[in-house]
Motif scaffolding. Structure first.
Motif, mmCIF file in Angstrom:
data_model
loop_
_atom_site.group_PDB
_atom_site.id
_atom_site.type_symbol
_atom_site.label_atom_id
_atom_site.label_comp_id
_atom_site.label_asym_id
_atom_site.label_seq_id
_atom_site.Cartn_x
_atom_site.Cartn_y
_atom_site.Cartn_z
ATOM 1 N N PHE A 1 26.814 21.168 28.534
ATOM 2 C CA PHE A 1 26.847 19.721 28.745
ATOM 3 C C PHE A 1 27.169 19.389 30.200
ATOM 4 C CE2 PHE A 1 27.968 20.280 24.256
ATOM 5 C CZ PHE A 1 27.078 19.399 23.657
ATOM 6 N N ASP A 2 26.508 18.367 30.656
ATOM 7 C CA ASP A 2 26.831 17.779 31.958
ATOM 8 C C ASP A 2 27.171 16.310 31.706
ATOM 9 O OD1 ASP A 2 27.138 16.954 34.530
ATOM 10 O OD2 ASP A 2 25.083 17.393 35.170
ATOM 11 N N GLU B 1 29.007 40.161 28.007
ATOM 12 C CA GLU B 1 29.783 39.471 29.034
ATOM 13 C C GLU B 1 29.752 37.984 28.713
ATOM 14 O OE1 GLU B 1 30.410 39.435 33.848
ATOM 15 O OE2 GLU B 1 28.356 39.594 33.082
ATOM 16 N N ILE B 2 30.909 37.413 28.443
ATOM 17 C CA ILE B 2 31.021 35.988 28.149
ATOM 18 C C ILE B 2 31.217 35.245 29.475
ATOM 19 C CG2 ILE B 2 32.243 34.216 26.846
ATOM 20 C CD1 ILE B 2 30.856 36.321 25.110
ATOM 21 N N VAL B 3 30.435 34.197 29.678
ATOM 22 C CA VAL B 3 30.470 33.446 30.940
ATOM 23 C C VAL B 3 30.779 31.988 30.620
ATOM 24 C CG1 VAL B 3 29.226 32.833 33.036
ATOM 25 C CG2 VAL B 3 28.713 34.996 31.881
ATOM 26 N N LEU C 1 28.753 27.492 27.983
ATOM 27 C CA LEU C 1 29.214 28.788 27.492
ATOM 28 C C LEU C 1 27.991 29.696 27.338
ATOM 29 C CD1 LEU C 1 31.698 30.400 26.586
ATOM 30 C CD2 LEU C 1 31.196 29.694 24.234
ATOM 31 N N SER C 2 27.941 30.750 28.151
ATOM 32 C CA SER C 2 26.807 31.676 28.164
ATOM 33 C C SER C 2 27.286 33.080 27.841
ATOM 34 C CB SER C 2 26.132 31.666 29.544
ATOM 35 O OG SER C 2 25.734 30.370 29.925
ATOM 36 N N GLU D 1 21.761 36.733 31.576
ATOM 37 C CA GLU D 1 22.631 35.620 31.223
ATOM 38 C C GLU D 1 21.826 34.466 30.642
ATOM 39 O OE1 GLU D 1 25.441 32.316 33.362
ATOM 40 O OE2 GLU D 1 25.322 34.318 34.294
ATOM 41 N N THR D 2 22.319 33.921 29.551
ATOM 42 C CA THR D 2 21.681 32.784 28.900
ATOM 43 C C THR D 2 22.735 32.011 28.130
ATOM 44 O OG1 THR D 2 19.927 32.147 27.351
ATOM 45 C CG2 THR D 2 21.119 34.142 26.843
ATOM 46 N N VAL D 3 22.547 30.719 28.022
ATOM 47 C CA VAL D 3 23.441 29.918 27.179
ATOM 48 C C VAL D 3 23.418 30.508 25.774
ATOM 49 C CG1 VAL D 3 23.783 27.643 26.131
ATOM 50 C CG2 VAL D 3 23.146 27.830 28.537
#
Length: 788
Positions: free
Chosen positions: A179-180, A212-214, A279-280, A288-290
């Motif tokens: 979200f933005d 890997e949680i981003v 949260l990716s 990396e992806t949502v």
């Protein structure tokens, strides 16, 4: 006197009987003579290289002389290539005689089963089984998950900087966390200068491995993963200028991990930055992806355990993982796993158990003894007798007054015990307990820990085959079985590995890690849709005229892969970045989608950097799809460089390289299958020409009975796979041995034929086959089969 017709008939019958008996006797003598001749030729010309019983000779041919070629094929091979130093020595009747001798004595499957019947071997837990068993051991106290259909994460929005019921403004399930909010805020009625959002649900991974949680956030936030009390990322007190947080965690497929995320926009006196959050993750071998909606579950599951200790790989020489190797590395890793698990038992499970049972009497630490007994009886897959309880619990508690220390001592001792590490050491258990142990091991790679299953054990409701089958049906739709099934099929299709697939950028622009990541998700989603739909039809693995796609896939693979809605209309999925990995269905012309057989992930995996590889594709089809045996090549194989023969198509180049007679023994089988997939280039795009010439996709296959079938293209091949008895047997055998991790022949010489016939009669229902496999393993008596 003229004989009556009846007497004549009797006389004629008697005469024919004498002739038939004489013919049979003559044939028998001829067969005996041929067998003796075959044995003599083998001893004189073959045994020095292949061993007296076909076991192989290390200095010559170390591999055993076994396989699945027909007698006719063996005869042809011997005539053309044996002995290698003088292939013309053994021809005609001699070649046929020695082929028959080899086939009947030790080569054929029947001979191998006769000479050395397979047995159910004692084995330790594999790495996957250890992870799943510890996860279920934890869930025995914390509580298990359940199947839940709604995908997404549940959000509760407040018009205050913290949780206040009276300030609650919005409750909804959000598809993803991306979200933005900028300066406008998250919704109507909420002051954009100050608000609080609480998201809760569960996270599920398709594949086991390190993720890997981003987390990216411009505001104060806290992320909990695995438990509502287990902090994973803490930005409650914001770090100046820091908006990105990364952390790695090993997730186990088939497990729902509770996730909680708290997001706070605080009112500030000075300039307030715009609010945004995402949260990716980076999945194993991916980009990396949502985190996609399909991996988020709106229900909040109980706390879950995922082992973080690195485990050594298991033996896969038989095509499925086996727990047979005992090494220092394995011993050290299981010790570390026990230490890791015991800490969470002391820190999380024991306090939880105490809260639930605080009213129970606690004289002589009775609650702690009861707690440990519950965990150990689950770990040991059966009720604890007095002697076991004394050694593993009482002595350890008597040695220390510190509850946490006592728990760690008990758990370390228990989790290093053969009672836990060797699941087949349960022959002294009740029939219901043994049946439950097998069902959990086969379907979940785990141990019985679910309350309903433990109740069936205590009530002796798994003593009959019908009761066992009913329990198996209750377990087959579980997320754990779904995960194991997905893992089996990715291994069967040889796309399970995390090895990188890369191609020449000049030849294939746009083929990158992001596309490969989408292709993996597409492949997994298609497995799930085929297997867990109502038909559960194995044939759709080769005949489905649809696939799951994403905008990135469609951009590279063209119209046939463009997302479409239920009405067949194209979908515009590129509204924003989070939609790039959204899976939707695609339906197109038959040549574009042949189930998973021509899926771009598989086709690109079975290809070189710049060109296709009919050899890799042919070996895959012959070994995996048809379950046939190929001997290792006599020498290391190096493909001819395409640049050396720029005028040749790939087919012509492969035919040139493998036309030598010794090569043709195997490549006649390999190439004729691999050529059928030549319409799909090195990244799996459909093509009709190569080097401005029409693709020649003709191929063939000779089955175990010596029957030969011709294909004109991949569609013909796919249709043949659907109806091939060899393919049916291969799938059933591969599924059985992957789920049970034992040779199917150990459960009876006819078990493969029985299960294959039942599979066909069911309409090829994969889900039904999984149930029957589990029931077979759970009902077969084990006591007389185990090898120690």
């Amino acid at each position: 006197m003229i004989p009556s017709p009846t007497i004549c008939r009797f006389a004629l019958a008697a005469l024919l009987g004498v002739v038939a008996c004489s013919a049979r006797a003559s044939a028998a003598e001829s067969n005996d003579a041929a067998a003796a001749r075959g044995a003599q030729i083998y001893a004189e010309q073959c045994a020095s290289c292949h061993g007296a019983e076909g076991q192989g000779v290390p200095s010559e041919y170390p591999s055993a002389l076994t396989g699945d070629s027909s007698i006719g094929q063996l005869t042809e091979i011997i005539s053309e290539t044996m002995p290698e130093d003088d292939p013309e020595t053994c021809q005609g009747k001699d070649a046929e005689a020695v082929a028959n001798y080899i086939f009947e004595t030790f080569y054929s499957e029947a001979a191998r089963l006769r000479n050395r019947p397979p047995k159910i071997g004692l084995a330790r837990l594999t790495g996957d089984q250890l992870r799943q068993s510890l996860a279920d051991l934890y869930a025995r106290i914390s509580g298990g998950s359940w199947n839940h259909d709604e995908r997404g994460i549940r959000g509760t929005y407040f018009d205050t900087p913290n949780w206040k019921n009276e300030a609650k403004k919005i409750e909804r399930t959000d598809a993803v966390l991306d979200f933005d909010f900028a300066h406008e805020g998250p919704g109507e009625g909420i002051d954009p200068a100050e608000y609080y959002i609480h998201w809760a649900g569960s996270l599920m991974a398709d594949r086991s491995g390190e993720y890997e949680i981003v987390l990216r956030s411009t505001c104060s936030c806290k992320l909990y993963l695995g438990s509502s009390d287990r902090m994973f990322i803490d930005n409650h007190v914001q770090s100046a200028g820091r908006t990105e947080f990364r952390k790695r965690i090993h997730l186990t497929a088939g497990r729902g991990y509770p996730i909680k995320f708290e997001f706070t926009q605080r009112k500030r006196k000075t300039d307030q930055p715009p609010a945004s959050v995402s949260l990716s993750w980076v999945p194993p071998g991916g980009v990396e992806t949502v985190i996609p909606q399909r991996h988020l579950i709106s229900a909040s599951y109980p706390a879950a355990f995922s082992l973080q200790t690195k485990l050594p790989p298991d033996d896969r020489s038989y095509g499925y993982e086996r727990g047979i190797e005992i090494s220092r590395i394995w011993d050290d890793s299981t010790t570390q796993a026990a230490v890791e698990f015991s800490k969470l038992v002391a820190d999380e499970l024991w306090p939880l158990y105490e809260r639930k049972n605080k009213k129970k009497p606690n004289e002589n630490r009775a609650r702690l003894r009861s707690f440990l007994a519950e965990i150990l009886s689950t770990a040991f897959r059966g009720t604890l007798d007095d002697a076991t309880r004394k050694v593993y619990i009482d002595k350890q508690l008597d040695a220390t007054d510190d509850d946490a220390e006592a728990i760690r001592r008990v758990m370390l001792l228990a989790l290093k015990s053969p009672r836990f590490l060797y699941p087949l050491l349960d022959t002294n258990r009740s029939p219901s307990q043994q049946a439950a142990n097998r069902l959990a091991l086969v379907l979940f790679d785990s141990l019985p820990a679910d309350e309903w299953l433990l109740k069936k054990i205590s009530k002796k409701e798994l003593d009959s085959p019908s009761q066992i089958e009913q329990a198996a049906w209750n377990m087959v739709n579980d997320y754990r079985t779904q995960a194991k099934t997905r893992d089996f099929l990715t291994h069967w299709f040889e796309v399970a590995g995390g090895d990188e697939i890369s191609k020449d950028e000049e030849s294939f622009p746009g083929f990158n890690k992001a596309v490969v990541s989408d292709l993996r998700a597409s492949f997994d989603a298609m497995i799930d849709e085929i297997v867990w739909s109502e038909p559960s039809d194995y044939r759709q693995l080769f005949q489905a005229d649809w696939a799951f796609t994403t905008p990135r896939i469609a951009a590279l693979y063209g119209d046939a892969w463009k997302p479409k809605d239920a009405a067949g209309e194209e979908v515009d999925s590129q509204k924003n970045g989070q939609e790039q990995n959204r899976l939707t269905a695609s339906v197109s012309a038959p040549e574009s989608h042949l189930g998973l057989l021509n899926h771009p992930l598989l086709m690109s995996k079975l290809a070189y950097y710049q060109t296709t590889s009919p050899i890799h594709r042919g070996v895959f089809l012959y070994r995996h799809m048809f379950g046939r045996v190929l001997r290792p090549p006599n020498a290391a194989f190096s493909p001819l460089n395409a640049d050396l023969h720029p005028q040749l198509t790939t087919r012509q180049r492969v035919e040139l390289q493998t036309n030598e007679v010794n090569c043709q023994v195997c490549h006649d089988k390999i190439n004729s299958l691999g050529f059928a997939l030549e319409n799909f280039d090195a990244i799996g795009r459909f093509r009709e020409t190569e080097k401005e010439r029409p693709i020649d996709a003709r191929g063939s296959y000779e089955d175990r009975n010596g029957n030969k079938v011709e294909f004109k293209d991949a569609r013909d091949l796919a249709d043949y796979l659907v109806n091939s008895e060899d393919a049916h047997r291969a799938f059933v055998e591969a599924a059985f041995e992957y789920f049970v991790k034992q040779p199917i022949g150990a459960y009876g010489p006819d078990k493969l034929s029985e299960l294959t016939e039942r599979f066909r009669n069911s309409g090829f229902k994969v889900r039904d086959l999984i149930v029957w496999i589990a029931v077979t393993a759970a009902t077969e008596p084990l006591t007389n089969h185990q090898e120690t």
